[in-house]
Design a protein around this motif. Structure first.
Motif, PDB file in Angstrom:
ATOM      1  N   HIS A   1      18.660   7.840   6.434  1.00  0.00           N
ATOM      2  CA  HIS A   1      17.687   7.090   5.637  1.00  0.00           C
ATOM      3  C   HIS A   1      16.511   8.018   5.380  1.00  0.00           C
ATOM      4  O   HIS A   1      16.411   9.098   5.975  1.00  0.00           O
ATOM      5  N   TYR A   2      15.591   7.543   4.555  1.00  0.00           N
ATOM      6  CA  TYR A   2      14.280   8.188   4.460  1.00  0.00           C
ATOM      7  C   TYR A   2      13.732   8.312   5.888  1.00  0.00           C
ATOM      8  O   TYR A   2      13.954   7.430   6.719  1.00  0.00           O
ATOM      9  N   ILE A   3      13.004   9.393   6.181  1.00  0.00           N
ATOM     10  CA  ILE A   3      12.613   9.708   7.557  1.00  0.00           C
ATOM     11  C   ILE A   3      11.820   8.576   8.224  1.00  0.00           C
ATOM     12  O   ILE A   3      12.017   8.273   9.400  1.00  0.00           O
TER      13      ILE A   3
ATOM     14  N   ALA B   1       0.811  -1.215   0.000  1.00  0.00           N
ATOM     15  CA  ALA B   1       0.000   0.000   0.000  1.00  0.00           C
ATOM     16  C   ALA B   1       0.845   1.266   0.000  1.00  0.00           C
ATOM     17  O   ALA B   1       0.362   2.341  -0.362  1.00  0.00           O
ATOM     18  N   SER B   2       2.105   1.157   0.406  1.00  0.00           N
ATOM     19  CA  SER B   2       2.991   2.321   0.450  1.00  0.00           C
ATOM     20  C   SER B   2       4.430   1.825   0.500  1.00  0.00           C
ATOM     21  O   SER B   2       4.677   0.634   0.759  1.00  0.00           O
ATOM     22  N   GLY B   3       5.363   2.728   0.294  1.00  0.00           N
ATOM     23  CA  GLY B   3       6.770   2.374   0.423  1.00  0.00           C
ATOM     24  C   GLY B   3       7.091   1.924   1.834  1.00  0.00           C
ATOM     25  O   GLY B   3       7.825   0.950   2.042  1.00  0.00           O
ATOM     26  N   MET B   4       6.536   2.613   2.821  1.00  0.00           N
ATOM     27  CA  MET B   4       6.808   2.235   4.216  1.00  0.00           C
ATOM     28  C   MET B   4       6.225   0.863   4.544  1.00  0.00           C
ATOM     29  O   MET B   4       6.806   0.109   5.328  1.00  0.00           O
ATOM     30  N   ALA B   5       5.077   0.503   3.961  1.00  0.00           N
ATOM     31  CA  ALA B   5       4.526  -0.847   4.174  1.00  0.00           C
ATOM     32  C   ALA B   5       5.479  -1.881   3.590  1.00  0.00           C
ATOM     33  O   ALA B   5       5.694  -2.944   4.187  1.00  0.00           O
TER      34      ALA B   5
ATOM     35  N   LEU C   1      20.109  -0.709   3.596  1.00  0.00           N
ATOM     36  CA  LEU C   1      20.868   0.227   2.755  1.00  0.00           C
ATOM     37  C   LEU C   1      19.937   1.150   1.988  1.00  0.00           C
ATOM     38  O   LEU C   1      18.781   0.801   1.724  1.00  0.00           O
ATOM     39  N   GLU C   2      20.467   2.300   1.620  1.00  0.00           N
ATOM     40  CA  GLU C   2      19.693   3.252   0.807  1.00  0.00           C
ATOM     41  C   GLU C   2      20.695   4.200   0.153  1.00  0.00           C
ATOM     42  O   GLU C   2      21.508   4.800   0.850  1.00  0.00           O
ATOM     43  N   THR C   3      20.651   4.300  -1.163  1.00  0.00           N
ATOM     44  CA  THR C   3      21.619   5.138  -1.869  1.00  0.00           C
ATOM     45  C   THR C   3      21.090   5.597  -3.219  1.00  0.00           C
ATOM     46  O   THR C   3      20.543   4.752  -3.933  1.00  0.00           O
TER      47      THR C   3
ATOM     48  N   LEU D   1      -0.280   6.121  -3.867  1.00  0.00           N
ATOM     49  CA  LEU D   1       0.634   5.684  -2.814  1.00  0.00           C
ATOM     50  C   LEU D   1       0.839   4.192  -3.035  1.00  0.00           C
ATOM     51  O   LEU D   1      -0.138   3.450  -3.185  1.00  0.00           O
ATOM     52  N   GLY D   2       2.083   3.768  -3.074  1.00  0.00           N
ATOM     53  CA  GLY D   2       2.339   2.344  -3.291  1.00  0.00           C
ATOM     54  C   GLY D   2       3.770   1.995  -2.929  1.00  0.00           C
ATOM     55  O   GLY D   2       4.629   2.866  -2.796  1.00  0.00           O
ATOM     56  N   GLY D   3       4.012   0.707  -2.747  1.00  0.00           N
ATOM     57  CA  GLY D   3       5.364   0.228  -2.457  1.00  0.00           C
ATOM     58  C   GLY D   3       5.562  -1.125  -3.085  1.00  0.00           C
ATOM     59  O   GLY D   3       4.595  -1.781  -3.493  1.00  0.00           O
TER      60      GLY D   3
ATOM     61  N   CYS E   1      17.894  -3.076   0.139  1.00  0.00           N
ATOM     62  CA  CYS E   1      18.240  -1.735  -0.341  1.00  0.00           C
ATOM     63  C   CYS E   1      17.006  -0.991  -0.817  1.00  0.00           C
ATOM     64  O   CYS E   1      16.227  -1.507  -1.624  1.00  0.00           O
ATOM     65  N   ASP E   2      16.825   0.217  -0.308  1.00  0.00           N
ATOM     66  CA  ASP E   2      15.782   1.123  -0.789  1.00  0.00           C
ATOM     67  C   ASP E   2      16.333   1.818  -2.035  1.00  0.00           C
ATOM     68  O   ASP E   2      17.256   2.622  -1.951  1.00  0.00           O
ATOM     69  N   ASN E   3      15.756   1.482  -3.183  1.00  0.00           N
ATOM     70  CA  ASN E   3      16.259   1.998  -4.468  1.00  0.00           C
ATOM     71  C   ASN E   3      15.323   3.047  -5.066  1.00  0.00           C
ATOM     72  O   ASN E   3      15.327   3.272  -6.277  1.00  0.00           O
ATOM     73  N   THR E   4      14.525   3.677  -4.210  1.00  0.00           N
ATOM     74  CA  THR E   4      13.512   4.630  -4.680  1.00  0.00           C
ATOM     75  C   THR E   4      14.127   5.794  -5.458  1.00  0.00           C
ATOM     76  O   THR E   4      13.649   6.159  -6.532  1.00  0.00           O
ATOM     77  N   PHE E   5      15.197   6.383  -4.926  1.00  0.00           N
ATOM     78  CA  PHE E   5      15.767   7.589  -5.547  1.00  0.00           C
ATOM     79  C   PHE E   5      16.368   7.274  -6.907  1.00  0.00           C
ATOM     80  O   PHE E   5      16.194   8.031  -7.852  1.00  0.00           O
ATOM     81  N   ALA E   6      17.102   6.174  -6.992  1.00  0.00           N
ATOM     82  CA  ALA E   6      17.828   5.896  -8.235  1.00  0.00           C
ATOM     83  C   ALA E   6      16.903   5.311  -9.301  1.00  0.00           C
ATOM     84  O   ALA E   6      17.022   5.636 -10.475  1.00  0.00           O
TER      85      ALA E   6
ATOM     86  N   HIS F   1      11.020  -0.306  -2.865  1.00  0.00           N
ATOM     87  CA  HIS F   1      10.759   0.992  -3.479  1.00  0.00           C
ATOM     88  C   HIS F   1       9.515   1.615  -2.875  1.00  0.00           C
ATOM     89  O   HIS F   1       8.562   0.901  -2.564  1.00  0.00           O
ATOM     90  N   SER F   2       9.510   2.924  -2.813  1.00  0.00           N
ATOM     91  CA  SER F   2       8.252   3.635  -2.728  1.00  0.00           C
ATOM     92  C   SER F   2       7.794   3.827  -4.165  1.00  0.00           C
ATOM     93  O   SER F   2       8.382   4.609  -4.913  1.00  0.00           O
ATOM     94  N   ALA F   3       6.731   3.111  -4.559  1.00  0.00           N
ATOM     95  CA  ALA F   3       6.193   3.254  -5.920  1.00  0.00           C
ATOM     96  C   ALA F   3       5.466   4.584  -6.086  1.00  0.00           C
ATOM     97  O   ALA F   3       5.102   4.977  -7.196  1.00  0.00           O
ATOM     98  N   THR F   4       5.277   5.270  -4.952  1.00  0.00           N
ATOM     99  CA  THR F   4       4.675   6.605  -4.940  1.00  0.00           C
ATOM    100  C   THR F   4       5.504   7.590  -5.763  1.00  0.00           C
ATOM    101  O   THR F   4       4.982   8.590  -6.253  1.00  0.00           O
ATOM    102  N   LYS F   5       6.782   7.326  -5.901  1.00  0.00           N
ATOM    103  CA  LYS F   5       7.697   8.288  -6.517  1.00  0.00           C
ATOM    104  C   LYS F   5       7.812   8.034  -8.025  1.00  0.00           C
ATOM    105  O   LYS F   5       6.846   8.205  -8.730  1.00  0.00           O
ATOM    106  N   TYR F   6       8.967   7.577  -8.521  1.00  0.00           N
ATOM    107  CA  TYR F   6       9.157   7.479  -9.974  1.00  0.00           C
ATOM    108  C   TYR F   6       8.259   6.434 -10.638  1.00  0.00           C
ATOM    109  O   TYR F   6       7.932   6.559 -11.813  1.00  0.00           O
TER     110      TYR F   6
END
Ligand SMILES: *Cc1c(COP(=O)(O)O)cnc(C)c1O
Length: 402
Positions: free
Chosen positions: A120-122, A94-98, A163-165, A227-229, A192-197, A214-219
């Protein structure tokens, strides 16, 4: 996965690039002859008989039983993301955090230990600083730009490296290959959180990372309207995530999964334009005398530029920069901008801008804010897909005002 409804549509897309595969590898899952994906909105699905019912109820990633166990629309989206990341399978949330919390809880139990990054992401930071400790999981936070620090933090009970980068707001990088090798030696699972890249700019799996979130909410969604993950990895890992997800219940609704499917089909073009805009803005700002410092992994002045070139193909649309004149100059700058919205989030078609100190001084102590690398004049800019020249022009005129 859903059963194949239409064998006529099932082709072998081996050898095509990820952007092309994102448009076609799920075709065989389409019930009927629609070109655009259908939304499977049903919450429950009928069975042939008792054995079929029992099988669907208990088999991981069966998405045609009851919607908390998954749904075919979400499976299609997860299948494409797994393909983009070079992983076996995946699951939508339902979200990246989920996605992040469910994945970590599937790997951890009381008495275990996690090594995570100081930045990390907050939401992940809160999970590491507060939540996990409450359930008896120890956490050690290390400087992400130092692979040795990960090694030194390993304890007998260390199960996971988180990890997150690149990371916000310092835009520091983690050497995924080096850190994954350290983890593998000790039987530690890497997440690894690859949301940004995004997988178009960086494929952690190719560098040894086990599970990518990933937070699918983003790219992936890309339009600031869902909102998705998602979590992708080996079938063994994702089956365990699925088990935990069924209990926690943070599943992706069919309509949101459908929006993700739609977003994934244009993602390559959007990421490419965001990359171009991010780099052009960073290079322009670096030359401007009103700017103290620009943080962007695609700049030669970035302390880890060599690593960025090694593990990234593009540097993304997100950059941060320090304005001379502190907080007030930052507020004047943002007010004068015509194109970006003053709004949280990133990775969508519209450019967004925030001044993190304004956001975080309200909720967090000034000490914690500065520990996260946020100074009063810091601006965070998420470049959308507008024409590069228009963004540069707008930023130049706003700097005049600031
Ligand atoms: C936004 C974000 C998240 C959280 O995603 P949500 O979809 O908002 O829950 C996690 N990691 C990163 C890097 C993000 O940018």
């Amino acid at each position: 996965m859903a059963k194949q409804f239409d064998d006529h549509n099932a082709h072998d897309y081996e050898g095509f690039s990820p952007a092309t595969r994102a448009l076609h590898i799920d075709r065989a899952l389409e019930p009927g002859t629609g070109v655009a994906p259908a939304i499977m909105q049903s919450v429950t699905y009928f069975s042939e008989d008792g054995a079929d019912f029992a099988n669907k109820a208990t088999e991981p990633l069966k998405d045609i039983f009851y919607a908390r166990h998954g749904n075919p629309t979400a499976s299609r989206a997860a299948m494409i993301v797994a393909d983009m990341e070079g992983k076996e399978t995946g699951i939508m949330f339902a979200s990246g955090m989920a996605a992040i919390t469910t994945t970590l809880l599937s790997l951890l139990r009381m008495g275990d230990h996690v090594v995570a990054q100081k930045s990390h992401y907050i939401g992940t930071t809160t999970l590491m600083n507060e939540t996990l400790e409450r359930y008896g999981v120890g956490v050690t936070l290390v400087e992400q730009d130092d692979p040795d620090a990960f090694e030194q933090a390993i304890q007998a009970n260390t199960r996971v490296f988180m990890l997150e980068t690149p990371v916000n707001p310092t835009m520091k990088l983690t050497d995924l290959k080096a850190v994954s090798a350290i983890a593998a030696k000790s039987g530690i699972t890497t997440v690894c959180d690859n949301t940004f890249a995004t997988p178009f700019n960086q494929r952690p799996g190719d560098l040894g990372v086990d599970i990518i979130v990933h937070s699918a909410t983003k790219y992936m969604g890309g339009h600031h309207d869902l909102l998705g993950g998602v979590a992708v990895g080996s079938k063994k890992h994702i089956d365990a995530v699925w088990d935990m997800g069924m209990t926690l219940g943070g599943v992706c609704a069919p309509f949101n999964a459908w929006l993700v499917l739609r977003g994934l089909r244009t993602m390559k073009m959007r990421v490419d334009q965001s990359n171009r805009n991010g780099l052009a803005i960073a290079q322009m700002l670096e030359q401007n005398e009103k700017i103290e410092h620009v943080y962007y992994p695609g700049l030669e002045s970035h302390p880890q530029y060599a690593l960025a070139r090694q593990q990234m193909k593009g540097y993304g649309g997100l950059l941060t920069f320090e304005l001379k004149g502190g907080f007030d100059a930052g507020q004047r700058f943002i007010k004068a901008l015509k194109i970006p919205f003053y709004a949280a989030s990133l990775g969508g078609v519209d450019s967004l801008v925030i001044q993190p100190a304004a956001l975080w001084l309200g909720r967090l102590s000034p000490e914690l804010v500065s520990k996260q690398g946020v100074s009063p004049g810091l601006i965070r800019f998420s470049a959308g897909i507008e024409e590069t020249e228009d963004l540069l022009k707008d930023i130049r005129q706003a700097l005049e005002v600031a």
